[in-house]
Structure formats: structure tokens, C-alpha cells
Scaffold this motif. Structure first.
Motif, PDB file in Angstrom:
ATOM      1  N   GLY A 159     -28.103  21.658  -8.848  1.00 58.81           N
ATOM      2  CA  GLY A 159     -28.487  21.668 -10.256  1.00 58.81           C
ATOM      3  C   GLY A 159     -27.591  22.539 -11.103  1.00 58.81           C
ATOM      4  O   GLY A 159     -27.993  23.042 -12.156  1.00 58.81           O
ATOM      5  N   ALA A 204     -26.970  22.524 -14.988  1.00 57.32           N
ATOM      6  CA  ALA A 204     -27.939  23.106 -15.916  1.00 57.32           C
ATOM      7  C   ALA A 204     -27.420  24.403 -16.526  1.00 57.32           C
ATOM      8  O   ALA A 204     -27.705  24.710 -17.695  1.00 57.32           O
ATOM      9  N   LEU A 239     -31.948  21.424  -7.215  1.00 57.76           N
ATOM     10  CA  LEU A 239     -32.031  20.099  -7.829  1.00 57.76           C
ATOM     11  C   LEU A 239     -33.211  20.027  -8.793  1.00 57.76           C
ATOM     12  O   LEU A 239     -33.103  19.480  -9.898  1.00 57.76           O
ATOM     13  N   GLY A 240     -34.334  20.603  -8.386  1.00 56.03           N
ATOM     14  CA  GLY A 240     -35.495  20.636  -9.271  1.00 56.03           C
ATOM     15  C   GLY A 240     -35.236  21.446 -10.527  1.00 56.03           C
ATOM     16  O   GLY A 240     -35.671  21.059 -11.626  1.00 56.03           O
ATOM     17  N   GLU A 296     -33.329  19.348 -13.102  1.00 55.70           N
ATOM     18  CA  GLU A 296     -34.170  18.376 -13.782  1.00 55.70           C
ATOM     19  C   GLU A 296     -35.156  19.057 -14.718  1.00 55.70           C
ATOM     20  O   GLU A 296     -35.449  18.549 -15.806  1.00 55.70           O
ATOM     21  N   ARG A 331     -33.365  19.886 -18.014  1.00 57.55           N
ATOM     22  CA  ARG A 331     -33.149  18.714 -18.868  1.00 57.55           C
ATOM     23  C   ARG A 331     -34.453  18.251 -19.519  1.00 57.55           C
ATOM     24  O   ARG A 331     -34.486  17.950 -20.720  1.00 57.55           O
ATOM     25  N   ILE A 332     -35.541  18.208 -18.754  1.00 59.20           N
ATOM     26  CA  ILE A 332     -36.835  17.752 -19.302  1.00 59.20           C
ATOM     27  C   ILE A 332     -37.361  18.755 -20.322  1.00 59.20           C
ATOM     28  O   ILE A 332     -37.897  18.381 -21.374  1.00 59.20           O
ATOM     29  N   GLU A 364     -29.155  14.601 -22.407  1.00 61.15           N
ATOM     30  CA  GLU A 364     -28.575  13.544 -21.575  1.00 61.15           C
ATOM     31  C   GLU A 364     -27.178  13.892 -21.057  1.00 61.15           C
ATOM     32  O   GLU A 364     -26.649  13.192 -20.186  1.00 61.15           O
ATOM     33  N   LEU A 382     -27.127  15.544 -16.636  1.00 65.03           N
ATOM     34  CA  LEU A 382     -27.855  14.829 -15.600  1.00 65.03           C
ATOM     35  C   LEU A 382     -27.396  15.286 -14.218  1.00 65.03           C
ATOM     36  O   LEU A 382     -26.334  15.898 -14.064  1.00 65.03           O
ATOM     37  N   PHE A 383     -28.205  14.935 -13.200  1.00 67.36           N
ATOM     38  CA  PHE A 383     -27.761  15.201 -11.829  1.00 67.36           C
ATOM     39  C   PHE A 383     -26.636  14.258 -11.443  1.00 67.36           C
ATOM     40  O   PHE A 383     -25.672  14.660 -10.795  1.00 67.36           O
ATOM     41  N   ASN A 406     -21.562  16.185 -14.311  1.00 66.89           N
ATOM     42  CA  ASN A 406     -22.931  16.248 -13.827  1.00 66.89           C
ATOM     43  C   ASN A 406     -22.891  16.917 -12.471  1.00 66.89           C
ATOM     44  O   ASN A 406     -21.814  17.139 -11.900  1.00 66.89           O
TER      45      ASN A 406
END
Length: 608
Positions: free
Chosen positions: A315, A318, A379-380, A383, A386-387, A513, A516-517, A524
Motif C-alpha cells: 500500500g 498511499a 494493502l488494507g 485501500e 483511498r476510500i 483514483e 490505486l493498488f 500504483n
């Protein structure tokens, strides 16, 4: 008891009882065919290959190679030189320190593949072989003859392992298939080592300058390819050409010279990169250049986490987003809820500090995990970032990031009265907006390289390597594993945030956007990790070259549409199969992947 001595062979000498190659031709005839075919291939580039200018590159001229003909000419000249070196021509032995037969095979393969790709493309695009001129037929026949001659050269067939009589039929089949695979590999790895003459320090420095100039020319040519057919031909020629130089031993020899003059090589590389905008007539390709530098800088920061400390971070993009958002919110954007406009140096500090804080906050509770568990947590985090940025729109959460619309209209930088958004004339050259940011990003890349070198050679850097190699042994030796890994996480995150501050001003808009992963266009997390592994983990130049390739190639392959990622993934699989240690490997990782080939050499040197 008598001792048998073997007289050293001259570069042109060959064993008379050497096993034949893939084609049943005498060795002398095979060498003559490879040399003659390469010379004819080079001559054919000065003839017309088609009668109409409808095919890109206008291959209708006599006496003037153009388009794909230039690539074929380069490959044919390289094959001709290797063919002459394999004959033992005086003065050319230094070109093949590891033997010339394998290099000749790859050089003729590069010429053959590019030539036949061009002939087939002409036939398909224009509607048949009738559109070929005599030069097109000549290059097809000559390149095929040269490649056939190279394949007919002798190679050392590997001795098969003894078969266990108790093996099952399937095990015997696997044994035979493995032996056939080793035989096929031997076709492209034949050759005996040859001594390389020692060079003075000044000669080695001049050689480094020549290598950097060649690298600049190749990169400029590749990034400036004007049509799809030319870029595909460039990939074919560059890929097999690099393999030929590697099999000849020139890449390893050049790496040794560069390592002896590491400071000069690094400074020269930055000077060569700074000359890139001056080779462009407009700002079109400087745009790709600045994005490559951003991507490469972030990949180098990830190399600290993955390459030195051995922490699998999925991740990491990020942290780039955190730095970009932090800089965008304090740089005077009308979409920002904060009515502030910090100068650039302050925005850089804010972006790097924000990423550093997030790195510590994420790393503190998770770095006690190892391996796959740590990868899932990172990885979490990617995400979640981004969310969260998508939901901070004033409706689902506080109005901070403007949701999916992002922070837009970020003003151009103005440092000491120098407007990065305006064109400037410098020494008769017009430097556009993206070229301005290219120079700024080059300075930041230099800072990141300095941090990587200093930290990698420091006490903490050695602790990172110890943790990567064997964490249990490192803990037993008194290394505080958690603290060491947290420092690596924090340093890598801050370097990503540093690059994010420039990315925010280059793109004008920061949206969720962009982080992203995985996706078709970098940066990314998946592409960043691939850049580190592809280029060479634990090295400085590896991630920089890997990031440049991984950003440039997808941009140039967009014409493939839905097949773009398929073709790109297939290329990565092949590269990892044949060069798993990366393009610019770390010595330790190279020994891990090629222990059976490297260990005897090292033992021999140690015994000497």
C-alpha cells in the motif's frame, strides 16, 4: 607421475571436436554465414523496402535508412562486430570478454526479429508481399541467413544427470525434459571467458561518460518514437541487444567500472538526465520525463522498505497520496478548506511530515507482523486511504478532500521569482512548464538518492539488511527489530511524500483514483513494487531504470487496448524467468539466484 598442461587458446581458436549447434553446418561455414548475412542485412537498410510512403517511416528511399531501417542497421552492425570478434580479429577481443558465440546469437536474433517484424507489418498494413521492394526481400533473407549461421555455431552440451533406475516414468520424462531445456539454454550461453585489458582511471572515466551518453541517446530515441510500429521494433532491438551485450560480458565489465567510480557515475547520470529537456523541441516528451522521475523517486523510497529492510508493502502508493494531498491543501488551491498559501519549501515540509506521521501511525501497530500478514495489512491501509479520501466530501464525512472531485486548480510553483508554469529561454533553448518541473524533480531525486546511499551504508542500513536476511538471527545479535523496521517504514514514507508534493503541482488536481493498488497506468502500488523487483532490489540504479521502463512501456502500448496488460504481464514473466535478480542486480541477490554458476568463480578467485 606426469602433469599435463594445456596451452591457452587464442581468442579465435576453437576445439575441433566441439559438438555442433542446432543446425548441421560446419563451423567455418556457420561463421561465414553469420558474418555475411549480417553484412548484407546492414547493406539492405540503404535500399528501399517498400514502394509507397503509406507505411510509417517512409521506407522508400535509397541510400538513406529511416524508421525501422535504423534499428535493423544498428542490430546488423552489432552482429557484424561480434562475428568479427568471434573470428579472433585483432583489437576486437575486448568486446567479448565472456565469449562471443552467445552474444552473436542474440545479436543476430535481434536483427532477424526486427527485420521480419517490419516485413510482416508492411505486408499486413499495405495488403500483401507485393508491396515489398527488393530491399525488403533482401533483408528478410539476409537476416534469416545470419541467424541460421549463428544457431549452427558449436555449443557445449550439458552432461545429463544419472537417471535413478527406481524413478517412475513421469520422473524420467521430467529428467529428459529438463536436460533438453538445459541443452537449449546452452545454445545461447556458449563461449569461454577472455581476459579484459586493464584500463587507466582516466580511460575508465571516459568510458563511463560514453556509457551515459549512449544511455541518453537510447532513452531519448525510445521516448520519442512517433508511431507504434517503431516503438515495438525499438523494444525488440533494445531487448535482444541488451541480452547480446550481457552475454558478451560487456554489461558486467561496465558495472565493475561504474562501481569503482561510483560517485562519478552518479553525478554523470544526473548531468545526462539534466540534458534530456535540451534534446526535445517541445514539452511533449518532457511531460513523460517528469512523471518518470516522480515514479522513480517513489520506487527508490519503496526500495528502502522492500529492498533493504525486506518488508513487503503493498500500500506504499498511499504515502505518495498523503504527501500530495497535504501539499495541495496548503498551496493556495480554491478547493482547499484552508485559506493558506504556503511557499514551496513549507509545502514540501508539510507533505513529507504528513507522510512520515502516517508511516509511524501505520507501522507502529503492524510491524510486529511478518511476511504475508504484513503485506495484507499494508494493502488494507492503501485501500483505506483511498476510500477515506473519497468520503471526506462534506456529505459522508468532514469537508476536507472534496471527495471524488479532489483538490483542484493547484497553482504553479513560484520559487524565488521563478514561475514554473511559464516558458523560459535558456541558452537559446525554450524550457516549458514540464521541463521546469523536470529539473525540480531531478533535484528531489538527487536528495532521495543521497538519503538512500547514506542510510544504506550506515549502521541502521546494515541493521536493515540483517533483518531482511534473517530476522531471528538479527534479534539474537541484539538488533531492535521493531525500531529498525519502523525507521525504514518512516523514512520510506517521508520520501514518497516528498515526491507527492511535486506531483500535486504537476497534475494540478489530486484525486483518490490516482492512488490505486493496481491499474493500467502507474504510479500504483503494484507497479511500484514491480519496478523495485524488476530493476533490482537493494540498488540505487535498479529501481530508477525499472520505474522508467514500467512507466514508458505502458504509455507507448496503449494502442493494444484490452491486451495491453496481458502483453505487459507476459513480458514481465519472461524477464523474471530469465533474469530473476533484476536488470541491475545486487551482488548478494545475484548469488542467490545463480549460486551454481557464481560460486565456482568466487572460489577460484579466492584460491588465487
Amino acid at each position: 607421475m606426469t602433469t599435463q598442461t594445456t596451452a591457452p587458446q587464442t581468442p579465435g581458436a576453437r576445439k575441433t571436436d566441439a559438438p555442433s549447434g542446432l543446425l548441421p553446418l560446419p563451423e567455418k561455414a556457420a561463421r561465414a554465414l553469420a558474418l555475411g548475412g549480417s553484412v548484407l542485412t546492414a547493406a539492405s537498410t540503404f535500399l528501399a523496402w517498400t514502394w509507397t510512403a503509406d507505411f510509417p517511416g517512409d521506407l522508400t528511399f535509397y541510400g538513406y535508412p529511416g524508421g525501422l531501417q535504423v534499428l535493423v542497421l544498428v542490430g546488423a552492425l552489432l552482429a557484424t562486430v561480434f562475428a568479427l570478434a568471434s573470428y579472433g580479429v585483432r583489437g576486437l577481443g575486448w568486446l567479448v570478454p565472456a565469449g562471443g558465440d552467445a552474444a552473436l546469437k542474440f545479436a543476430t536474433l535481434a536483427t532477424f526479429a526486427t527485420s521480419w517484424y517490419t516485413v510482416l507489418a508492411i505486408s499486413v498494413d499495405l495488403g500483401g508481399l507485393v508491396n515489398l521492394e527488393p530491399g525488403g526481400f533482401l533483408v528478410a533473407v539476409a537476416s534469416l541467413a545470419a541467424f541460421a549461421g549463428a544457431l549452427a555455431l558449436p555449443f557445449q552440451r550439458p552432461e545429463p544427470d544419472p537417471i535413478d533406475p527406481d524413478d517412475t516414468g513421469w520422473e524420467k520424462f521430467k529428467h529428459g525434459a529438463g536436460h533438453q531445456w538445459e541443452t537449449l539454454k546452452a545454445v545461447f550461453t556458449a563461449g569461454s571467458p577472455r581476459p579484459v585489458p586493464a584500463l587507466s582511471s582516466y580511460a575508465e572515466i571516459l568510458l563511463i561518460v560514453a556509457m551515459l551518453a549512449l544511455g541518453l541517446v537510447v532513452f531519448t530515441y525510445g521516448i520519442g518514437t512517433e508511431y507504434d510500429e517503431l516503438f515495438i521494433g525499438f523494444l525488440i532491438t533494445a531487448g535482444f541487444g541488451f541480452a547480446a551485450l550481457n552475454k558478451a560480458g560487456l554489461i558486467a565489465h561496465a558495472s565493475q567500472i561504474a562501481s569503482r567510480h561510483q560517485n562519478i557515475t552518479i553525478c554523470g547520470a544526473f548531468v545526462a538526465a539534466a540534458l534530456f529537456p535540451f534534446t526535445q523541441t517541445n514539452d511533449q516528451y518532457a511531460t513523460i520525463g517528469v512523471y518518470i522521475l516522480i515514479f522513480a523517486t517513489v520506487a527508490l523510497g519503496l526500495n528502502i522498505v522492500v529492498g533493504l529492510a525486506g518488508l513487503l508493502d503493498l500500500g506504499y502508493v498511499a504515502f505518495l497520496g498523503v504527501g500530495a494531498y497535504a501539499a495541495a491543501l496548503v498551496s493556495g488551491s480554491p478547493s482547499s478548506p484552508f485559506d493558506v498559501h504556503f511557499p514551496f519549501w513549507a509545502a514540501v515540509l508539510v507533505g513529507a511530515a504528513a507522510s512520515l506521521v502516517f508511516g509511524v501511525l501505520i507501522g507502529a501497530p503492524t510491524l510486529r507482523l511478518r511476511g504475508d500478514y504484513l503485506a495484507i495489512v499494508t494493502l488494507g491501509f492503501g485501500e483505506i486511504f483511498r476510500i477515506t479520501a473519497n468520503n471526506l466530501d462534506g456529505t459522508s464525512g468532514p469537508d476536507l478532500t472534496n471527495g471524488s472531485n479532489g483538490v483542484s486548480s493547484i497553482p504553479n510553483l513560484d520559487v524565488l521569482g521563478f514561475d514554473f508554469g511559464a516558458q523560459h529561454d535558456l541558452g537559446g533553448f525554450t524550457i516549458g512548464r514540464f521541463a521546469n518541473y523536470f529539473f525540480l524533480m531531478l533535484i528531489i531525486t538527487a536528495v532521495v538518492v543521497l538519503v538512500f546511499r547514506r542510510s544504506g551504508n550506515s549502521r541502521i542500513g546494515r541493521a536493515w539488511v540483517a533483518i531482511r536476511e534473517d530476522e531471528t538471527a538479527a534479534l539474537a545479535m541484539g538488533i531492535n527489530g521493531f525500531r529498525v523496521k519502523l525507521i525504514a517504514f518512516a523514512v520510506g514514507a517521508s520520501l514518497a511524500g516528498l515526491a507527492g508534493t511535486v506531483q500535486a503541482h504537476v497534475t494540478y488536481t489530486v484525486t483518490p483514483e490516482q492512488y490505486l493498488f493496481a491499474g493500467p497506468i502507474p504510479p500504483n502500488s503494484a507497479f511500484l513494487l514491480a519496478a523495485v523487483v524488476l530493476g533490482g532490489m537493494g540498488t540505487i540504479s535498479g529501481p530508477l531504470i525499472g520505474a522508467a521502463l514500467l512507466f514508458l512501456i505502458p504509455n507507448k502500448l496503449q494502442f493494444l487496448g484490452n491486451y495491453q496488460l496481458f502483453a505487459f504481464g507476459l513480458a514481465l514473466i519472461l524477464l523474471m524467468r530469465f533474469r530473476p535478480e533484476g536488470l541491475i542486480p545486487n551482488r548478494r541477490r545475484q548469488l542467490e539466484f545463480h549460486e551454481e554458476a557464481e560460486a565456482p568463480t568466487l572460489l577460484t578467485k579466492a584460491g588465487a
